[in-house]
Design a protein around this motif. Structure first.
Motif, mmCIF file in Angstrom:
data_model
loop_
_atom_site.group_PDB
_atom_site.id
_atom_site.type_symbol
_atom_site.label_atom_id
_atom_site.label_comp_id
_atom_site.label_asym_id
_atom_site.label_seq_id
_atom_site.Cartn_x
_atom_site.Cartn_y
_atom_site.Cartn_z
ATOM 1 N N GLY A 10 45.834 43.620 45.240
ATOM 2 C CA GLY A 10 46.436 42.685 46.173
ATOM 3 C C GLY A 10 45.425 41.999 47.067
ATOM 4 N N ARG A 40 51.522 30.197 40.037
ATOM 5 C CA ARG A 40 51.247 30.728 41.361
ATOM 6 C C ARG A 40 51.918 29.875 42.419
ATOM 7 N N ALA A 43 51.893 30.736 49.981
ATOM 8 C CA ALA A 43 52.969 31.013 50.931
ATOM 9 C C ALA A 43 53.574 29.729 51.478
ATOM 10 N N THR A 92 44.693 32.283 47.422
ATOM 11 C CA THR A 92 45.675 33.208 47.973
ATOM 12 C C THR A 92 47.076 32.693 47.664
ATOM 13 N N ALA A 93 47.876 33.522 47.000
ATOM 14 C CA ALA A 93 49.189 33.081 46.547
ATOM 15 C C ALA A 93 49.964 34.253 45.961
ATOM 16 N N ILE A 94 51.247 34.025 45.748
ATOM 17 C CA ILE A 94 52.027 34.917 44.894
ATOM 18 C C ILE A 94 51.811 34.444 43.458
ATOM 19 N N TYR A 95 51.446 35.368 42.604
ATOM 20 C CA TYR A 95 51.213 35.049 41.200
ATOM 21 C C TYR A 95 52.385 35.598 40.380
ATOM 22 N N TYR A 96 52.976 34.709 39.586
ATOM 23 C CA TYR A 96 54.089 35.079 38.722
ATOM 24 C C TYR A 96 53.691 34.963 37.257
ATOM 25 N N THR A 116 53.408 38.955 42.367
ATOM 26 C CA THR A 116 52.518 39.830 43.112
ATOM 27 C C THR A 116 51.653 38.979 44.038
ATOM 28 N N LEU A 117 51.557 39.399 45.294
ATOM 29 C CA LEU A 117 50.777 38.663 46.273
ATOM 30 C C LEU A 117 49.310 39.042 46.145
ATOM 31 N N THR A 119 45.743 38.223 47.988
ATOM 32 C CA THR A 119 45.092 37.646 49.160
ATOM 33 C C THR A 119 43.594 37.654 48.953
#
Lengths: 122, 113
Positions: A10, A40, A43, A92-96, A116-117, A119
């Motif tokens: 993370g 991705r 936020a 930095t992001a949420i990755y899908y 999953t975040l 950073t």
């Protein structure tokens, strides 16, 4: 039914490599013509397609990230992976991860993992 | 790249009223050999991944309530919620999967008035 789950660190330091894995359950990655995507979302912002990989290993990357991204697939483990090198705070992001289904939807994305975040920070 | 532009950026609609979200692509996403538009709509609620609602511009995904409908062809598309329910509060995205890189609209935030 098919489910996807992302995993990986993370927190990644700037200039290092982000590595994520997506595990597919409830079905075989090798069956059919499906392809497997990474997307991705920083936020509070929109969605960016990173690329896709077929079980055969054929890959398409987003040109905006192509120089820093590597995807791979391990059908024996029903997993596919993403590496992004030389990361900065902008990564930095949420990755899908998500499945594309050409035969049934033409390639729309369904289902998606929970995300999953990641950073990027020292 | 095909640029997807949604309008409006945000929308407030009363419960039971109609909500309409527009999406325009910078080039056609209609594939002539099969006459299908490679355009999808997704719903994203806070803390959740996007959920596929509509594909091929107008085909509702299994399990999606019939108050959701998609229309349009070529470069102009619309997502309509015929009678807004409280659970429809979300951000909605259009996406083209006609060509790579697959691209999304910037999102439309739908709220209750």
């Amino acid at each position: 039914q098919v489910q996807l789950q992302e995993s990986g660190p993370g927190l990644v330091k700037p200039s290092q490599t982000l590595s994520l894995t997506c595990t597919v359950s409830g079905g075989s990655m090798s069956s059919g013509s499906d392809y497997w995507n990474w997307i991705r979302q920083p936020a509070g912002k929109g969605l960016e397609w990173i690329g896709r990989i077929y079980a055969s290993g054929t890959i398409d990357y987003n040109p905006s990230l192509k120089s820093r991204v590597t995807m791979s697939v391990d059908t024996s483990k029903n997993q596919f992976s993403l590496k992004v090198n030389s990361v900065t705070a902008a990564d930095t992001a949420i990755y899908y991860c998500a499945r594309g289904t050409p035969l049934t939807t033409g390639g729309a994305f369904d289902p998606w993992g929970q995300g999953t975040l990641v950073t990027v920070s020292s | 790249d095909i640029v997807m532009t949604q309008s409006p950026d945000s929308l407030a609609v009363s419960l039971g009223e109609r909500a309409t979200i527009n999406c325009r692509s910078s080039q056609s996403v209609l594939y002539s050999p099969n006459n299908k538009n490679y355009l999808a709509w997704y719903q994203q609620k806070p803390g959740q991944p996007p959920r596929l609602l509509i594909y091929w511009a107008s085909t509702r995904e299994s399990g999606v309530p019939d108050r959701f409908s998609g229309s349009g062809s070529g470069t102009d598309f619309t997502l309509t919620i015929s009678s807004l329910q409280a659970e429809d509060v979300a951000v909605y995205y259009c996406q083209q999967y006609y060509s790579t890189p697959h691209t999304f609209g910037q999102g439309t935030k739908l709220e209750i008035k």
